[in-house]
Design a protein around this motif. Structure first.
Motif, mmCIF file in Angstrom:
data_model
loop_
_atom_site.group_PDB
_atom_site.id
_atom_site.type_symbol
_atom_site.label_atom_id
_atom_site.label_comp_id
_atom_site.label_asym_id
_atom_site.label_seq_id
_atom_site.Cartn_x
_atom_site.Cartn_y
_atom_site.Cartn_z
ATOM 1 N N CYS A 1 16.494 -21.988 43.320
ATOM 2 C CA CYS A 1 16.102 -22.880 44.403
ATOM 3 C C CYS A 1 17.041 -24.090 44.467
ATOM 4 C CB CYS A 1 14.667 -23.356 44.214
ATOM 5 S SG CYS A 1 14.122 -24.525 45.458
ATOM 6 N N MET B 1 16.592 -26.702 46.176
ATOM 7 C CA MET B 1 15.865 -27.954 46.334
ATOM 8 C C MET B 1 15.483 -28.521 44.963
ATOM 9 S SD MET B 1 15.802 -28.225 49.601
ATOM 10 C CE MET B 1 16.257 -27.121 50.927
ATOM 11 N N CYS B 2 14.979 -27.642 44.081
ATOM 12 C CA CYS B 2 14.438 -28.141 42.811
ATOM 13 C C CYS B 2 15.269 -27.667 41.611
ATOM 14 C CB CYS B 2 13.001 -27.664 42.650
ATOM 15 S SG CYS B 2 12.868 -25.872 42.520
ATOM 16 N N GLY C 1 10.849 -25.307 40.338
ATOM 17 C CA GLY C 1 9.639 -24.945 41.072
ATOM 18 C C GLY C 1 9.238 -26.058 42.008
ATOM 19 N N CYS C 2 9.154 -25.747 43.299
ATOM 20 C CA CYS C 2 8.765 -26.764 44.280
ATOM 21 C C CYS C 2 8.103 -26.058 45.456
ATOM 22 C CB CYS C 2 9.979 -27.583 44.724
ATOM 23 S SG CYS C 2 11.145 -26.661 45.749
ATOM 24 N N CYS D 1 10.192 -23.257 47.278
ATOM 25 C CA CYS D 1 10.303 -21.950 46.616
ATOM 26 C C CYS D 1 8.936 -21.459 46.146
ATOM 27 C CB CYS D 1 11.277 -22.040 45.456
ATOM 28 S SG CYS D 1 10.846 -23.278 44.224
HETATM 29 ZN ZN ZN Z 1 12.220 -25.105 44.513
#
Ligand code: ZN
Lengths: 337, 802
Positions: free
Chosen positions: A261, A263-264, A268-269, A272
């Motif tokens: 991912c 973004m993170c 884990g965010c 995703c």
């Molecule tokens: Zn994420």
């Protein structure tokens, strides 16, 4: 005599200091060096002096003349330079004003991402090909090993134009059309619009896909992993990738590809769904049935194929969270690309 | 599919942590989309005992109860009529939260302290409202959390099953897959018919009239049935898997459906006329009412389950209203059958019905699983004390499936395909774990026979994929295709599109992309006549909405919508947009062609955002200039404009046709004001539409270089006074036709009318360039040419020198 020289010198120095402009300096010049100046009078008076003294005083008077001339010229030059500097300063524009230009426009993010991916593959010898958007059922489904009543048709919410014609649900039909026209080996890339009857925050009824196909004698699943690793690393940098089994009727083995991912960074965010992975494309080795349907000898050739969603890549690249923004065409959105 | 871990554990002894299981499943092709813990919703609810129950001093319908938790005694006020001392009850302690938002806390009810709440089955989501609190079994231990006491805890995985793996749409199917993944043995569930009941022979006769659509039909009989609620554990399992509990008999069929993937149907046996099941195709125009009370007119070929007299069920999709299980049902006929996928899919699609059963039949159930699933259901009837079943089943299977042909897989091909180096033994091990039979022939070939439920395994590559999956895709190496080096250009169309986009963006246009379908009103708004293909667009048979129901025949409507959006929501004062997309044309015989267009639009006041240029309203010369720049920038030669476009949406006096070579490439101009008005534009809108394929055809990446003269050019300005009626193009045409090779260039640099210019006239000025390839021109030579030119302009156009 030397008193007179000193007096002239002092008087001239004083006037030079008081001079306000070039005019003043020209007047000083004529006053101290002109025909009616004290120095001229002094030099004229020298002829009455005894020869020895005349020579000495003459030299002194000449020295004074040269020195006065120099001082006045320097003062004049300084004055001139100061005037130029002043003039430049007075006429100087405010160069912090913005430049003179007409507005320029921007390219759509889907176009930009498509061009980027096309350049990655053309640099590896893939040709760009094109196919119709209103497609025959045969090319969109049947030739791709999705006969009528095949459960995989459920994966495609299809817009129909007639019984046999539909809006292509993926760019994969171009695989068949190309193989019918060209002999192996081949390497093609087909970007284009595709359509599915689906509309919500994560689906638009039209979106863009890029289809890739490579046919040669010995293409393996390991090669597929290599090729797509190149793509993903060129797009997203050096991030983790995973291939997991999936199902597409036209490839076997089939895989979906997840990237860590963006973004993170895999922690884990929301983007995703907490998994740390984002699915970005589907791929596989060309199913021999597809080769047969396209008129190739399935025993003689092997191939790999992949398809990716351009909007998906654009959303990850630019941090866009609503796919509908791509088709609202609001200049506040478009002007950012 | 929702998979209960506790249920799964009845089939395999798996103790791997749930996250590990979810990961392994995901990495083997069964993506786990969600993991849900069942149990936390009953936190702070424990087993307790009512020690004493007395009437509330200030409220008739309330009781004040001393409730023992095993460690302390609490005072609880309760409104239920069925509270009695000595009962075991479910006590919600402070902190317990209920669906709907209720959170329990210590409080006073009518002046009496209440330190919790006694719960009803409905409040606990464990049953229907019945007016009282839930009375628990006396054997439960005080103080134990209710979720543990009633064994409510579970973990449910939401697994995405790909369409080729219908065999995994059941607990058994997933158990088989997980057993293969973890290399664990599979436990066989009990499905023996109990002894002592009647035999089917005289009770059920099955007649399959359409064996193609129904190759196998099995039935069992059950009597002494008591229809009632199922036990809690079964209700919970069904509900955790998304199925509502109905009654014990229906629940059993659903339970087996989830467990075995085999849809079952229970008929009220008493209502089956003639003790006979007939499987036949629907009569023409037959009508049938399904148990959801909807009446359907059946499509030809719909498969029906009938008795001696009438239709009783829409086979594999839904039962009939008349023969369904009711509270009064005493005897039951259980159906377990194999219906072919195509038949069920066609009927389901035609009627628009999708059920748990039909979806499984459509994807294919295990023809060999039909009997064990039926026996499992029968044994559950006995296990649940719901009734007694027959000692045998009726199995009508006229043409048993022949044994599957072995698939010959070459070890070399497998390794070459995957990029691996596995030996035959390793490959066999993987396949055996997947319940396949593998016979090596010693020369690098394996004969593989898949189990009956693996319809998806037919060809060698199907087997290869299974090996890849069990081996793990992550253990396949990364290599790079070993292919001859070859370059590749963008194809010419991409090249032109790319260049055009950049040129237009630099001229101030922003690129938009619109849906290919649009509102038919948007097209009629462009005033296409009925004999214009563009007025008869391709229609979608199943559009999402009327506003997206026809395929675009012009891009302009979309651009106008984009303009309107930006004027309304964005309050912009100027807007320049372009799009390169296909339009879709349909001729009178219905043949569809796609044509790629490049279209653009300019509107509003330009240069409002800069101090350095005067702001002004965009006009047709902005659009014309931009096309000139675009075509020049694309190195398209030759191109020209002709006055007056025939496009119905353009103003004839303010529009142009654009030609490249001899071909009409498109039009540009000012839109009719009454079109513009509908899109909120306050001033004129200028547009262009170009045939993109012609741009590609006339685009030349390289043109040969022409040598230029190094002798000095002489510049002369020529200011002419001409009649209003004479156009600039007339004058340039005369200049072009002027027969003197010394005149090399002419640029129209000034144009003026009104003011000092006499009425009916206009002034037009050209900068002329005279030059020779051989020598430096003399003044006299230039003057002579200039005079001759002026003469000819006088004669041809009545021009005067100004
Ligand atoms: Zn994420």
């Amino acid at each position: 005599m030397s008193d007179e020289c000193a007096s002239i010198r002092a008087s001239c120095n004083q006037e030079l200091q008081q001079a306000a402009n070039e005019n003043d300096l020209y007047q000083i010049k004529s006053k101290y060096l002109g025909r009616s100046s004290r120095l001229t009078a002094l030099i004229k008076s020298l002829k009455d002096l005894p020869a020895e003294e005349r020579a000495r005083s003459g030299a002194a008077a000449n020295a004074l003349k040269i020195s006065l001339q120099q001082d006045i010229d320097i003062a004049l030059e300084n004055m001139r330079q100061a005037r130029t500097v002043r003039a430049i300063a007075e006429q100087a524009p405010d160069i912090t004003l913005p430049g003179r230009r007409t507005a320029i426009g921007t390219l759509h993010p889907v176009t930009r991402i498509t061009a980027k991916i096309a350049s990655i593959f053309t640099s590896m010898g893939f040709s760009i090909v094109d196919g119709p958007e209103i497609e025959l059922d045969f090319f969109n489904f049947e030739a791709l090993n999705i006969p009528k009543d095949h459960p995989a048709r459920d994966m495609h919410d299809t817009f129909y134009v007639s019984d046999a014609q539909l809006l292509r649900t993926h760019t994969s039909p171009v695989q068949i059309r190309t193989m019918q026209k060209m002999q192996p080996p081949l390497r093609i890339l087909c970007p284009g619009k595709v359509y599915r009857c689906d509309s919500d925050i994560s689906h638009t009824p039209m979106f863009h896909q890029i289809e890739g196909l490579m046919v040669d004698t010995h293409v393996s699943f390991a090669d597929l992993k290599g090729l797509l690793t190149i793509l993903i690393h060129r797009l997203f940098g050096d991030i983790s990738i995973r291939f997991r089994p999936s199902y597409f009727p036209f490839t076997e083995p089939s895989a979906e590809v997840d990237i860590q991912c963006v973004m993170c960074r895999g922690m884990g965010c929301r983007v995703c769904s907490g998994t740390g992975w984002l699915e970005i494309l589907g791929c596989g080795l060309v199913n021999p049935v597809v080769f047969k349907n396209a008129g190739y000898d399935p025993d003689a050739v092997t191939g790999l194929a992949f398809g990716l969603g351009v909007e998906r890549i654009a959303m990850l690249t630019y941090g866009i969270n609503d796919i509908r923004l791509f088709y609202e065409n609001d200049l506040r959105f478009l002007s950012q690309f | 599919m929702l998979l209960s871990i506790r249920w799964l554990q009845e089939f395999i002894d798996i103790d791997a942590p749930v996250h590990d299981l979810a990961h392994r499943l995901t990495m083997s092709g069964f993506e786990v989309e969600c993991v849900t813990e069942i149990g936390p919703q009953w936190d702070h609810i424990i087993v307790a005992e009512v020690l004493e129950s007395t009437r509330h001093p200030d409220a008739d319908k309330l009781t004040v109860n001393a409730v023992h938790t095993g460690s302390q005694t609490l005072q609880i006020v309760c409104g239920a009529p069925n509270v009695r001392a000595g009962q075991k009850v479910a006590l919600a302690l402070p902190g317990a939260a209920f669906p709907g938002g209720l959170v329990i806390k210590r409080s006073k009810i009518r002046g009496q302290l209440s330190e919790g709440m006694l719960c009803s089955a409905a409040e606990l989501s464990l049953g229907d409202p019945d007016g009282g609190i839930l009375i628990l079994d006396d054997s439960l231990t005080l103080g134990v959390p209710l979720a543990d006491a009633l064994q409510l805890r579970d973990t449910v995985l939401d697994v995405s099953i790909t369409p080729n793996r219908a065999d995994c749409l059941s607990v058994l199917g997933m158990a088989r897959e997980i057993a293969a993944l973890y290399d664990l043995p599979l436990k066989a569930p009990a499905c023996e018919l109990p002894a002592g009941g009647p035999t089917c022979a005289n009770l059920i006769a099955v007649d399959i009239q359409v064996p193609d659509a129904c190759p196998r039909y099995c039935a069992a009989y059950a009597c002494n049935i008591t229809v009632g609620p199922s036990p809690l554990w079964m209700r919970r399992r069904l509900e955790n898997c998304g199925i509502r509990s109905i009654n014990n008999i229906v629940d059993i069929t659903n339970y087996v459906l989830l467990e075995w993937g085999q849809p079952l149907h229970a008929f009220d046996y008493n209502l089956i006329d003639g003790k006979q099941i007939v499987v036949r195709a629907a009569h023409h125009g037959e009508r049938f009412t399904t148990l959801d009370t909807k009446e359907h007119t059946l499509p030809a070929g719909a498969l029906m389950i009938c008795d001696a007299c009438q239709s009783r069920a829409l086979a594999g999709i839904m039962g009939g209203l008349d023969s369904s299980i009711t509270a009064g049902t005493r005897t039951v006929l259980l159906e377990s059958a194999y219906f072919t996928p195509g038949s069920i899919a066609a009927t389901g699609r035609s009627l628009g019905i999708k059920t748990e059963a039909s979806q499984r039949f459509e994807k294919g159930v295990d023809i060999n699983g039909v009997v064990p699933a039926l026996k499992r259901a029968a044994s559950l009837i006995v296990e649940l004390n719901a009734g007694q079943t027959s000692v045998d089943i009726c199995d009508c299977y006229p043409a048993p499936q022949s044994a599957p042909r072995p698939i010959d897989v070459s070890v070399d091909t497998l390794n070459m395909t995957l990029g691996l180096r596995l030996d035959a033994e390793t490959i066999s091990t993987y396949l055996v774990r997947l319940q396949m039979r593998v016979v090596p022939n010693g020369s690098g070939m394996l004969a593989v026979i898949p189990p009956s439920y693996r319809y998806d395994i037919v060809t060698p590559v199907d087997v290869i994929e299974e090996v890849a999956r069990l081996n793990g895709y992550d253990r396949i190496p990364v290599t790079y295709p070993n292919v001859p080096l070859c370059g590749s250009d963008l194809n010419p169309a991409c090249e032109v599109a790319e260049q055009a986009r950049r040129l237009l963006a630099f001229s101030g246009f922003s690129e938009v992309i619109n849906y290919s379908f649009q509102d038919p009103d948007l097209l009629s708004g462009l005033r296409f006549s009925t004999d214009d293909e563009r007025g008869n667009p391709v229609r979608l048979l199943n559009p999402l909405s009327a506003s997206q129901s026809v395929m675009r025949t012009s891009i302009l409507g979309s651009l106008l919508q984009n303009l309107q959006h930006n004027l309304r929501s964005n309050r912009c004062t100027a807007c320049s947009l372009f799009e390169i997309s296909n339009i879709f044309l349909q001729n009178s015989s219905g043949a569809i062609t796609e044509k790629r267009l490049l279209a653009g639009l300019i509107y509003g006041t330009l240069n409002t955002d800069t101090w350095a240029l005067p702001s002004r309203n965009a006009d047709i010369f902005d659009i014309k200039g931009c096309i000139e720049a675009l075509l020049t920038g694309l190195r398209i030669q030759p191109f020209c404009f002709e006055s007056g476009s025939l496009e119905p949406f353009l103003m004839p006096q303010s529009s142009l046709r654009i030609y490249v070579g001899d071909c009409l490439c498109g039009n540009c101009g000012t839109l009719h004001p009454d079109i513009t008005e509908r899109f909120d534009a306050a001033g004129p809108v200028h547009v262009f539409e170009l045939d993109f394929s012609l741009l590609c055809a006339y685009h030349k990446e390289y043109r040969p270089h022409t040598p230029f003269s190094r002798f000095p050019a002489v510049q002369r300005d020529l200011a002419l006074l001409i009649d209003q009626s004479i156009s600039a193009a007339d004058v340039t045409a005369s200049l072009a036709a002027f027969n003197c090779n010394l005149l090399r260039q002419w640029n129209l640099f000034d144009f003026y009318q009104g003011g000092s210019i006499p009425p009916g006239k206009k002034s037009i000025a050209f900068r002329l360039l005279f030059q020779s390839d051989e020598r430096t021109l003399t003044d006299a030579e230039v003057n002579k040419a200039h005079d001759k030119l002026l003469d000819s302009l006088r004669q041809q156009l009545g021009a005067e020198l100004r």
